[in-house]
Scaffold this active site. Structure first.
Site, PDB file in Angstrom:
ATOM      1  CE  LYS A 211      -4.342  -2.025   1.112  1.00 36.42           C
ATOM      2  NZ  LYS A 211      -5.371  -2.390   2.074  1.00 36.42           N
ATOM      3  NE  ARG A 246      -7.492  -8.454   0.136  1.00 36.07           N
ATOM      4  CZ  ARG A 246      -7.091  -7.677  -0.864  1.00 36.07           C
ATOM      5  NH1 ARG A 246      -6.079  -6.858  -0.686  1.00 36.07           N
ATOM      6  NH2 ARG A 246      -7.693  -7.733  -2.028  1.00 36.07           N
TER       7      ARG A 246
HETATM    8  N1  HH2 Z   1      -7.383  -3.980   0.574  1.00 33.66           N
HETATM    9  C1  HH2 Z   1      -7.726  -3.941  -0.728  1.00 33.66           C
HETATM   10  C2  HH2 Z   1      -8.819  -4.668  -1.210  1.00 33.66           C
HETATM   11  N2  HH2 Z   1      -9.535  -5.451  -0.371  1.00 33.66           N
HETATM   12  N3  HH2 Z   1      -9.933  -6.314   1.785  1.00 33.66           N
HETATM   13  C3  HH2 Z   1      -9.620  -6.371   3.083  1.00 33.66           C
HETATM   14  N4  HH2 Z   1     -10.318  -7.152   3.925  1.00 33.66           N
HETATM   15  N5  HH2 Z   1      -8.567  -5.658   3.604  1.00 33.66           N
HETATM   16  C4  HH2 Z   1      -7.801  -4.851   2.824  1.00 33.66           C
HETATM   17  O1  HH2 Z   1      -6.872  -4.199   3.355  1.00 33.66           O
HETATM   18  C5  HH2 Z   1      -8.112  -4.761   1.427  1.00 33.66           C
HETATM   19  C6  HH2 Z   1      -9.215  -5.525   0.937  1.00 33.66           C
HETATM   20  C7  HH2 Z   1      -6.920  -3.102  -1.666  1.00 33.66           C
HETATM   21  O2  HH2 Z   1      -5.852  -3.816  -2.220  1.00 33.66           O
HETATM   22  P1  HH2 Z   1      -5.875  -4.530  -3.652  1.00 33.66           P
HETATM   23  O3  HH2 Z   1      -6.936  -5.560  -3.735  1.00 33.66           O
HETATM   24  O4  HH2 Z   1      -4.520  -5.037  -3.939  1.00 33.66           O
HETATM   25  O5  HH2 Z   1      -6.134  -3.358  -4.676  1.00 33.66           O
HETATM   26  P2  HH2 Z   1      -7.408  -2.857  -5.468  1.00 33.66           P
HETATM   27  O6  HH2 Z   1      -8.460  -2.478  -4.485  1.00 33.66           O
HETATM   28  O7  HH2 Z   1      -6.898  -1.692  -6.251  1.00 33.66           O
HETATM   29  O8  HH2 Z   1      -7.883  -3.985  -6.336  1.00 33.66           O
END
Ligand code: HH2
Length: 269
Positions: A211, A246
């Site tokens: 992040k 995660r």
């Molecule tokens: N962070 C993201 C998405 N989903 N779910 C939970 N429970 N906790 C988190 O910290 C979290 C999440 C964001 O990361 P990412 O999926 O890599 O990116 P994007 O939202 O751009 O797909």
């Protein structure tokens, strides 16, 4: 859940626009291959998402989101992978639960009553995450009086709402939502005081992987170069009682978390 100290949740974004891996796994076969690869590396669960929640991301309709994630969920379940679906929409959750998903991971903490109803009907696990505002505007000027207390109270309230909707209490996880309507200091305070969330009794999931606050604290590294920083924050989170992490980099996370576990059990081998 109690059969292993910390779960590693592998991130699988079937999106064109996710912040660190957008576009890499849009093709179904490529997505399934990566999910199976993470499972083979020891992921305890693979989190399939079809809508980016990065700051500024545009919302996706339920049909398009289902079109992206459902075939991937079906294929992973068929290969024996434990799957969670990262969605805030009841119809997407319902379709994926029907296909055998084990958990619904909701970054809006149950804002759609249909999602809670579907989770309850299927007896599935539910992760409730805190977010201030919505992805389009959440990073404009996040503000709290006491971020740790407010996040904790919000999550406990949402957990009550979920149990009222029929979700089993012992299947609810909570997540402070690192980077979701939080500045660098808010994120650090939530990690530093994670034990306050742990004290609620709900298993806590933390997702700091790659992040942007890690780049801001470091030397401005790009998302793919934030592995060392990710592991540092996740190590602290585990030490403070997190039960799931995660991550994008499953192999490294497994190795690091096994070391933390070994250290924590040094007195009681
Ligand atoms: N962070 C993201 C998405 N989903 N779910 C939970 N429970 N906790 C988190 O910290 C979290 C999440 C964001 O990361 P990412 O999926 O890599 O990116 P994007 O939202 O751009 O797909």
């Amino acid at each position: 859940m109690s059969d292993r100290p910390v779960w590693i949740m592998g991130v699988l974004n079937v999106t064109p626009d996710s912040f660190s891996d957008g576009g890499r796994y849009v093709a179904k076969d490529r997505a399934v291959e990566h999910g199976v690869e993470m499972w083979g590396q020891g992921a305890d669960i693979v989190d399939v998402g079809g809508e980016s929640t990065r700051p500024g991301a545009a919302p996706v309709g339920p049909e398009e989101e289902t079109r992206r994630v459902l075939p991937v969920v079906e294929a992973l379940v068929a290969q024996g992978v434990r799957v969670s679906v990262d969605t805030s929409k009841g119809s997407v959750a319902e379709a994926c639960l029907k296909a055998g998903a084990w958990m619904v991971n909701d970054v809006t903490a149950g804002s759609d009553p249909a999602l809670l109803a579907a989770t309850a009907d299927h007896g599935a696990h539910l992760c409730l995450m805190h977010m201030q505002g919505d992805p389009r505007t959440m990073q404009v000027d996040p503000a709290y009086g006491d971020v740790v207390r407010e996040v904790k109270e919000f999550l406990v309230e949402r957990a009550e709402m979920a149990t009222d909707a029929g979700v089993a209490r012992d299947q609810i996880w909570i997540d402070p939502g690192i980077g979701f309507g939080k500045n660098v200091r808010h994120n650090l305070l939530l990690v530093e005081h994670l034990e306050e969330l742990v004290a609620t009794g709900f298993p806590v999931l933390v997702g700091a992987s790659r992040k942007s606050f890690l780049g801001k604290l470091g030397g401005g590294e790009s998302a793919a170069d934030r592995l060392a920083a990710t592991i540092a924050v996740h190590t602290l989170a585990q030490y403070k009682g997190a039960r799931a992490l995660r991550v994008h980099d499953v192999e490294a996370a497994k190795r690091a978390s096994a070391l933390v576990t070994a250290t924590q059990s040094a007195d009681n081998p």
